[in-house]
Design an enzyme around this catalytic site. Structure first.
Site, mmCIF file in Angstrom:
data_model
loop_
_atom_site.group_PDB
_atom_site.id
_atom_site.type_symbol
_atom_site.label_atom_id
_atom_site.label_comp_id
_atom_site.label_asym_id
_atom_site.label_seq_id
_atom_site.Cartn_x
_atom_site.Cartn_y
_atom_site.Cartn_z
ATOM 1 N N GLU A 1 -5.710 12.748 -35.296
ATOM 2 C CA GLU A 1 -6.772 12.552 -36.074
ATOM 3 C C GLU A 1 -8.017 12.118 -35.081
ATOM 4 O OE1 GLU A 1 -4.029 11.401 -36.288
ATOM 5 O OE2 GLU A 1 -4.161 9.213 -37.168
ATOM 6 N N ARG A 2 -7.548 11.748 -33.916
ATOM 7 C CA ARG A 2 -8.579 11.005 -32.963
ATOM 8 C C ARG A 2 -9.523 12.229 -32.181
ATOM 9 N NH1 ARG A 2 -5.315 5.657 -30.886
ATOM 10 N NH2 ARG A 2 -3.381 6.640 -31.723
ATOM 11 N N SER B 1 4.442 8.383 -30.724
ATOM 12 C CA SER B 1 5.162 7.215 -30.319
ATOM 13 C C SER B 1 6.322 7.303 -30.897
ATOM 14 C CB SER B 1 4.345 5.875 -30.768
ATOM 15 O OG SER B 1 4.054 6.152 -32.155
ATOM 16 N N CYS C 1 2.466 10.170 -21.328
ATOM 17 C CA CYS C 1 3.932 9.939 -21.385
ATOM 18 C C CYS C 1 4.816 9.821 -19.982
ATOM 19 C CB CYS C 1 4.678 10.740 -22.483
ATOM 20 S SG CYS C 1 4.957 12.511 -21.915
ATOM 21 N N LYS D 1 -0.803 19.713 -37.627
ATOM 22 C CA LYS D 1 -1.424 18.622 -37.875
ATOM 23 C C LYS D 1 -1.845 18.016 -36.389
ATOM 24 C CE LYS D 1 -1.343 14.283 -38.166
ATOM 25 N NZ LYS D 1 -2.470 14.094 -37.580
ATOM 26 N N GLU E 1 5.865 -0.029 -24.031
ATOM 27 C CA GLU E 1 4.753 1.228 -23.523
ATOM 28 C C GLU E 1 3.388 0.490 -23.573
ATOM 29 O OE1 GLU E 1 4.266 4.651 -25.560
ATOM 30 O OE2 GLU E 1 4.296 5.975 -23.994
HETATM 31 P P1 NAD Z 1 1.183 8.315 -32.638
HETATM 32 O O1 NAD Z 1 2.694 8.212 -32.747
HETATM 33 O O2 NAD Z 1 0.084 7.072 -33.060
HETATM 34 O O3 NAD Z 1 0.549 9.575 -33.569
HETATM 35 C C1 NAD Z 1 1.071 10.962 -33.020
HETATM 36 C C2 NAD Z 1 0.949 11.915 -34.426
HETATM 37 O O4 NAD Z 1 1.742 11.145 -35.377
HETATM 38 C C3 NAD Z 1 -0.465 11.921 -34.843
HETATM 39 O O5 NAD Z 1 -0.508 13.178 -35.119
HETATM 40 C C4 NAD Z 1 -0.422 10.818 -35.983
HETATM 41 O O6 NAD Z 1 -1.486 11.181 -36.985
HETATM 42 C C5 NAD Z 1 0.768 11.209 -36.506
HETATM 43 N N1 NAD Z 1 1.558 9.873 -37.164
HETATM 44 C C6 NAD Z 1 0.948 8.224 -36.727
HETATM 45 N N2 NAD Z 1 1.777 7.667 -37.589
HETATM 46 C C7 NAD Z 1 2.401 8.339 -38.373
HETATM 47 C C8 NAD Z 1 3.492 7.768 -39.439
HETATM 48 N N3 NAD Z 1 3.693 6.712 -39.522
HETATM 49 N N4 NAD Z 1 4.041 8.967 -40.009
HETATM 50 C C9 NAD Z 1 3.930 10.072 -39.801
HETATM 51 N N5 NAD Z 1 2.828 10.738 -38.725
HETATM 52 C C10 NAD Z 1 2.048 9.602 -38.273
HETATM 53 O O7 NAD Z 1 0.868 8.660 -30.968
HETATM 54 P P2 NAD Z 1 -0.411 8.676 -30.283
HETATM 55 O O8 NAD Z 1 -1.000 7.258 -30.284
HETATM 56 O O9 NAD Z 1 -1.265 9.661 -30.873
HETATM 57 O O10 NAD Z 1 0.018 9.201 -28.835
HETATM 58 C C11 NAD Z 1 0.576 8.363 -27.963
HETATM 59 C C12 NAD Z 1 2.188 8.562 -27.772
HETATM 60 O O11 NAD Z 1 2.427 9.387 -27.679
HETATM 61 C C13 NAD Z 1 2.721 7.579 -26.866
HETATM 62 O O12 NAD Z 1 3.793 6.909 -27.255
HETATM 63 C C14 NAD Z 1 3.047 8.609 -25.783
HETATM 64 O O13 NAD Z 1 4.014 8.223 -24.947
HETATM 65 C C15 NAD Z 1 3.557 9.583 -26.755
HETATM 66 N N6 NAD Z 1 3.735 11.061 -26.270
HETATM 67 C C16 NAD Z 1 5.006 11.467 -25.690
HETATM 68 C C17 NAD Z 1 5.109 12.659 -24.960
HETATM 69 C C18 NAD Z 1 6.323 13.274 -24.814
HETATM 70 O O14 NAD Z 1 6.494 14.182 -24.079
HETATM 71 N N7 NAD Z 1 7.345 12.534 -25.069
HETATM 72 C C19 NAD Z 1 3.769 13.455 -24.819
HETATM 73 C C20 NAD Z 1 2.631 12.836 -25.093
HETATM 74 C C21 NAD Z 1 2.598 11.563 -25.798
#
Ligand code: NAD
Length: 498
Positions: free
Chosen positions: A188-189, A238, A293, A185, A394
């Protein structure tokens, strides 16, 4: 080489299909979200908010494909990945352009991301060696012991928007090379470039059902978590969501690796090379417009290091040019969306309210040619303290928070006051200080005179504390352990002399 993508031409009005059982399939969703170019506002597609039924269909397809795929010898499975890797190389330029359009990052950043993705595929091509077990003969008289690694079945991967090509490639090539099948999955963005990647791997000969893609939001994630046929889940996003996924998957006995958010500190000692340090800090904080990240967020100047490094960072940050990533001479693209731009701007305002000094304000940044873009320029806040929102949380935007410490010890304490633990960097010419730092800093990805601590695909990628939930990290040997069960076989064979 003709364009191999079929998903766009077979779909009406830019509707983005799922990919299930080897076919592009319209989702049963009644709702969708627009995918917009964050620089121009151009509509690029509509991503469906797929349903439980769509997710279940993908899991069923993956479960049906598993017995056949896992029975194929590993050396033949990776033939597909070798061909896929060659296609990725061939198409890298076009993939990078599409990536910039849907994400906003500069062309150079898109090319870099695709190269990192290719690196993962290269590593997965070594599966016949990486999957080998161990043997010890004669553990007791006439008894031998060996371990073998076997695939588990269907996995799921849920990935974020900031690296929509590289992060899916951290996971599914390893899952399928080890003999599993998978449902992805994507975010979605910005799901479009990965659609092309699916075309490429199918052209390379991946059998139907081995890789499936279901678009949508948390409904799909919930369905994957609940499905009894899903054996494990790889998540990046996140921290709040990572923690929730870790708990939910653990509660139903699934394997889980959940990588979360970050607040990375960069410590500068007085004996550092200030020019090289400032260059690394600026690249770290402002690269990908801070949406990494591994982005540096807080710069800690120790003692006399503060003033000279502050000035150099300010000079470097002020010279960065914001603009459309497909154009020449652009250092920073837009952030992903209007709400995200407003969130970053909100942090800058809050920082100033809480007592930080705003010395460079990126909120004024404009790109007149693209009025619909989500622009925010390089920002520098001084006197940032750990209890401020800008010191603690963050931001995920191009904002450097500068602060002082009297000693390395005080700087490490400051790092440990923050709940995250993804990456940390030290800038110094002292080997003793570097050694002390790597022994004491409780952060999993450590840079010494390196600003972006991005382990190559052959090493594990993942943080600690509030940045990682699980035990086995992404890529490296951990990926092989995560996607396989290690079985032990102990044998005794009767001999004719018994
Ligand atoms: P996000 O948490 O909003 O979304 C990540 C994924 O989870 C997406 O596919 C989204 O559809 C899904 N999602 C969102 N809310 C959800 C929920 N309540 N329940 C289940 N699934 C859900 O993150 P984002 O804004 O797409 O990405 C940025 C974040 O990702 C930042 O916090 C960044 O630090 C982190 N990140 C971490 C790493 C790492 O290696 N630790 C790498 C890249 C990004």
């Amino acid at each position: 080489m003709p364009h191999v993508g079929t998903w766009r031409t077979s779909s009406a009005a830019l509707a983005i299909p799922n990919f299930i059982d080897g076919r592009w399939t319209a989702a049963s969703a009644s709702e969708s979200l627009p995918v917009l170019d964050p620089a121009t506002g151009e509509l690029l597609g509509h991503v469906p908010l797929s349903t439980h039924e769509d997710a279940a269909a993908a899991v069923q397809a993956a479960a049906r494909a598993f017995p056949g795929w896992s029975a194929i010898p590993a050396v033949e499975r990776i033939d597909v990945l070798f061909r896929f890797r060659a296609l990725l190389e061939e198409q890298a330029g076009d993939l990078a352009k599409l990536l910039t359009r849907e994400h906003g990052k500069t062309t150079a950043e898109s090319v870099g991301e695709i190269r990192r993705g290719i690196e993962s595929v290269t590593h997965a091509c070594a599966i016949p060696t990486l999957m080998m077990g161990d043997t010890l003969e004669n553990i007791a008289t006439g008894v031998d012991c060996e371990t073998v690694r076997q695939p588990l079945g269907v996995f799921a991967a849920v990935t974020p928007y900031n690296f929509p090509v590289m992060i899916p490639l951290w996971f599914w090539p390893f899952a399928v090379a080890t003999g599993n099948t998978i449902v992805l999955k994507p975010s979605e963005r910005d799901p479009l470039t990965h659609q092309r990647i699916v075309d490429l791997v199918m052209q390379a000969g991946l059998p139907p059902g081995v890789l499936n893609v279901v678009h949508g939001d948390q409904t799909v994630v919930q369905a994957l978590l609940e499905h009894p046929d899903v054996k494990g889940i790889s998540f990046v996003g996140s921290s709040a969501v990572a923690r929730a996924i870790y708990s939910a998957a653990g509660a139903v006995g699934k394997r889980v690796q959940a990588l979360g958010g970050a607040k990375n500190h960069m410590i500068v000692l007085p004996d550092a090379d200030y020019d090289a340090t400032a260059k690394a800090v600026v690249a770290s904080v402002y690269g990908a417009t801070g949406q990494r990240c591994l982005a540096g967020s807080i710069v800690v100047g120790v003692g006399d290091a503060y003033e000279p490094v502050r000035q150099r960072i300010l000079d470097g940050a002020s010279s960065l040019r914001v603009g459309y990533g497909l154009e020449e001479g652009v250092d920073m693209g837009p952030v992903i969306s209007r709400p995200h731009r407003d969130r970053v701007a909100g942090y800058i305002a809050k920082g100033a309210e809480e007592g930080a000094t705003l010395v460079l304000d990126g909120r004024r940044s404009k790109v007149p040619k693209y009025p619909a873009g989500h622009w925010i320029g390089a920002t520098v806040l001084e006197n940032v303290r750990p209890e401020m929102a800008v010191g603690r949380e963050e931001i995920f935007g191009p904002v450097a928070g500068l602060t002082r410490a009297a000693s390395l010890e005080e700087a490490i304490e400051l790092v440990h006051r923050n709940p995250y633990g993804n990456a940390v960097s030290l800038f110094t010419t002292s080997g003793a200080a570097a050694r002390e730092f790597r022994l004491r800093a409780q952060i999993s990805m450590i840079g010494v005179n390196i600003g972006v601590v991005a382990p190559m695909a052959f090493f594990p990628f993942g943080g600690s504390r509030g940045s990682f939930f699980g035990d086995l990290k992404a890529q490296g040997r951990d990926a092989i352990s995560f996607y396989t069960d290690q079985r032990v076989v102990i044998s005794r064979w009767p001999t004719s002399e018994k």
